[in-house]
Enzyme design. Structure first.
Site, mmCIF file in Angstrom:
data_model
loop_
_atom_site.group_PDB
_atom_site.id
_atom_site.type_symbol
_atom_site.label_atom_id
_atom_site.label_comp_id
_atom_site.label_asym_id
_atom_site.label_seq_id
_atom_site.Cartn_x
_atom_site.Cartn_y
_atom_site.Cartn_z
ATOM 1 N N GLY A 168 17.599 -8.687 -36.779
ATOM 2 C CA GLY A 168 17.570 -7.342 -36.239
ATOM 3 C C GLY A 168 17.571 -6.230 -37.253
ATOM 4 O O GLY A 168 17.816 -5.072 -36.900
ATOM 5 N N GLN A 199 23.579 -10.524 -34.596
ATOM 6 C CA GLN A 199 22.900 -9.359 -34.042
ATOM 7 C C GLN A 199 23.894 -8.201 -33.898
ATOM 8 O O GLN A 199 25.016 -8.289 -34.384
ATOM 9 C CB GLN A 199 22.246 -9.705 -32.702
ATOM 10 C CG GLN A 199 21.018 -10.616 -32.829
ATOM 11 C CD GLN A 199 19.833 -9.929 -33.503
ATOM 12 O OE1 GLN A 199 19.839 -8.724 -33.774
ATOM 13 N NE2 GLN A 199 18.790 -10.710 -33.807
ATOM 14 N N ASP A 222 12.554 -13.820 -46.205
ATOM 15 C CA ASP A 222 11.148 -14.037 -45.868
ATOM 16 C C ASP A 222 10.565 -12.702 -45.451
ATOM 17 O O ASP A 222 11.286 -11.797 -45.029
ATOM 18 C CB ASP A 222 10.994 -15.030 -44.710
ATOM 19 C CG ASP A 222 11.228 -14.343 -43.367
ATOM 20 O OD1 ASP A 222 10.239 -14.018 -42.679
ATOM 21 O OD2 ASP A 222 12.396 -14.095 -42.994
ATOM 22 N N HIS A 238 -1.313 -13.394 -56.180
ATOM 23 C CA HIS A 238 -0.536 -12.592 -57.129
ATOM 24 C C HIS A 238 0.790 -12.159 -56.525
ATOM 25 O O HIS A 238 1.846 -12.314 -57.150
ATOM 26 C CB HIS A 238 -1.307 -11.350 -57.565
ATOM 27 C CG HIS A 238 -0.406 -10.315 -58.164
ATOM 28 N ND1 HIS A 238 -0.031 -10.325 -59.492
ATOM 29 C CD2 HIS A 238 0.263 -9.261 -57.592
ATOM 30 C CE1 HIS A 238 0.822 -9.330 -59.717
ATOM 31 N NE2 HIS A 238 1.008 -8.667 -58.571
ATOM 32 N N ASP A 263 11.350 -19.901 -37.460
ATOM 33 C CA ASP A 263 12.085 -18.960 -36.626
ATOM 34 C C ASP A 263 12.044 -19.477 -35.189
ATOM 35 O O ASP A 263 11.379 -20.464 -34.890
ATOM 36 C CB ASP A 263 11.498 -17.551 -36.740
ATOM 37 C CG ASP A 263 10.062 -17.468 -36.250
ATOM 38 O OD1 ASP A 263 9.598 -18.402 -35.584
ATOM 39 O OD2 ASP A 263 9.398 -16.460 -36.539
ATOM 40 N N SER A 264 12.764 -18.828 -34.294
ATOM 41 C CA SER A 264 12.914 -19.349 -32.932
ATOM 42 C C SER A 264 11.854 -18.845 -31.968
ATOM 43 O O SER A 264 11.776 -19.316 -30.834
ATOM 44 C CB SER A 264 14.289 -18.953 -32.389
ATOM 45 O OG SER A 264 14.372 -17.547 -32.210
ATOM 46 N N GLY A 265 11.081 -17.866 -32.402
ATOM 47 C CA GLY A 265 10.153 -17.202 -31.506
ATOM 48 C C GLY A 265 10.725 -15.927 -30.925
ATOM 49 O O GLY A 265 10.014 -15.158 -30.265
ATOM 50 N N GLY A 266 12.013 -15.666 -31.175
ATOM 51 C CA GLY A 266 12.668 -14.489 -30.615
ATOM 52 C C GLY A 266 12.042 -13.184 -31.065
ATOM 53 O O GLY A 266 11.838 -12.269 -30.262
ATOM 54 N N PHE A 267 11.733 -13.082 -32.357
ATOM 55 C CA PHE A 267 11.163 -11.831 -32.858
ATOM 56 C C PHE A 267 9.765 -11.612 -32.310
ATOM 57 O O PHE A 267 9.381 -10.492 -31.964
ATOM 58 C CB PHE A 267 11.124 -11.826 -34.392
ATOM 59 C CG PHE A 267 10.523 -10.563 -34.960
ATOM 60 C CD1 PHE A 267 11.288 -9.416 -35.077
ATOM 61 C CD2 PHE A 267 9.200 -10.512 -35.352
ATOM 62 C CE1 PHE A 267 10.742 -8.238 -35.575
ATOM 63 C CE2 PHE A 267 8.638 -9.346 -35.855
ATOM 64 C CZ PHE A 267 9.423 -8.201 -35.966
ATOM 65 N N ASP A 276 17.356 -16.000 -30.069
ATOM 66 C CA ASP A 276 18.171 -14.790 -29.983
ATOM 67 C C ASP A 276 17.396 -13.666 -29.316
ATOM 68 O O ASP A 276 16.189 -13.744 -29.139
ATOM 69 C CB ASP A 276 18.621 -14.343 -31.379
ATOM 70 C CG ASP A 276 17.443 -13.952 -32.275
ATOM 71 O OD1 ASP A 276 16.356 -14.552 -32.121
ATOM 72 O OD2 ASP A 276 17.605 -13.058 -33.124
#
Length: 376
Positions: A221, A194, A271, A340, A92-96, A146
């Protein structure tokens, strides 16, 4: 990256496909275990490959940037070599992550200034710097930087963030075009749709991303607190607009039933931290429903952990034993539960793919979802 669709379900928009990266082939629909800091929590890479049968994993740019740092990763020859994983990786880009630091971040046109959750130090992520970090990490698929808005958000806030995301996307592409890959193989950039829960903004963003012409696209988002029906409505709306010949990735989703419902809408990649996070709290997902392993009902149940499970842990250990581990606060319980759950998630998308190819996916989904939601 090449993507081919083998079959599309006649009663839904579900697809069975295959995409190929420099580190191998991935069959879709697919679930990607989350390897936050160069590890999937409590799980060895050998178990990921041989038992869980993960085809691709996800790394977090924000966390890898802070620890171990891009200098270490570059010296190692990239994340694949650093963690001894020879299959595809998506970052991921780090945005979240910087979005989640709402109290210690500041967003501007340039990017996002934030404080480290580790030591309070200040850092600045711009679209260009996010691309530079992801170049050094060396993932096969990298995400555009983003800005997302949580639930609820005003229309004005969502529209501003969407347009910022679009402008940042152009800057991501420009930087990548000017700076070649570091490790001798190409990296594929996924733009992110978005627009929060506003349909007109989602349509506008999806059209913008579709016209961008990337080899794959993501929907961001969602799964940030909105009702499930809103998630499904937005995902379905966006999938109708995004190119049908490119993989679609729904970020951060979700429960097993969320995954099946979104596969039916045309999503190919997923994911989520849920299988490992919930596992560490004693929650196991199975084909027959959700098990709370701390429940006293398992105290003297010596039957296999999951008779329908595909992992070695499902037959090697009993329900009573795993409950004992959680009650005794032994870390082995968290490890067994994590293996599991991940094996179940991979089995879920594998069986879903089989039903898409067989032509009865939608009927099978309608019968399966109620079972998955049961509390055992």
């Amino acid at each position: 990256m090449k993507f081919e669709i083998q079959t599309t379900d006649t009663a839904s928009s579900a697809r069975a496909g295959t995409f190929t990266t420099a580190h191998g082939e991935v069959q879709t629909p697919i679930f990607m275990p989350v390897g936050t800091v160069a590890s999937v929590k409590a799980v060895h890479q050998h178990e990921l490959k041989e038992d869980i049968k993960a085809q691709i994993i996800l790394g977090n740019t924000y966390h890898l940037y802070l620890r171990p740092g891009t200098e270490i990763l570059e010296k190692a020859g990239g994340l694949h070599k650093f963690m001894n994983w020879d299959r595809p990786i998506l970052t991921d880009s780090g945005g979240f992550q910087v979005y989640s630091l709402s109290d210690i971040r500041k967003v501007s046109e340039e990017g996002v200034r934030f404080q480290s959750h580790i030591d309070g130090s200040y850092h600045m992520f711009s679209p260009e710097y996010s691309m530079e970090i992801q170049r050094k990490i060396g993932a096969d698929i990298i995400m555009a930087f983003d800005e997302l808005t949580g639930i609820p958000a005003t229309y004005r806030e969502a529209k501003r963030a969407m347009h910022v995301t679009h402008r940042w996307l152009e800057r991501c592409r420009t930087w990548l075009n000017e700076n070649p890959p570091l490790y001798g193989y190409d990296q594929t950039l996924f733009p992110i749709v978005q627009g929060n829960s506003f349909e007109d903004l989602r349509v506008e963003s999806a059209k913008y991303v579709a016209d961008f012409g990337a080899d794959g696209n993501a929907i961001g988002g969602l799964s940030v607190g909105e009702p499930e029906d809103v998630m499904y409505n937005i995902a379905g709306l966006v999938c109708e607009i995004l190119p049908k010949d490119k993989p679609r990735y729904l970020m951060g989703v979700g429960t097993p039933w969320n995954i099946l419902e979104n596969i039916a809408l045309g999503v190919d990649m997923f994911d989520c931290v849920m299988p490992t996070r919930n596992a560490r709290n004693g929650m196991l997902f199975t084909w027959n429903g959700v098990m709370n392993m701390k429940n006293a009902k398992w105290k003297d149940d010596f039957s296999p952990l999951d008779e329908s499970g595909t992992s070695y842990v499902d037959s090697a250990y009993s329900k009573a034993y795993v409950r004992h581990l959680f009650v005794a606060k032994e870390y082995l319980g968290k490890q067994i539960a994590s293996i599991h759950n991940l094996a179940f998630y991979l089995d879920l998308v594998r069986v879903a793919r089989q039903h898409i190819i067989a032509g009865d996916f939608n009927q099978w989904k309608e019968q399966t979802v109620p079972k998955l939601k049961q509390r055992l």
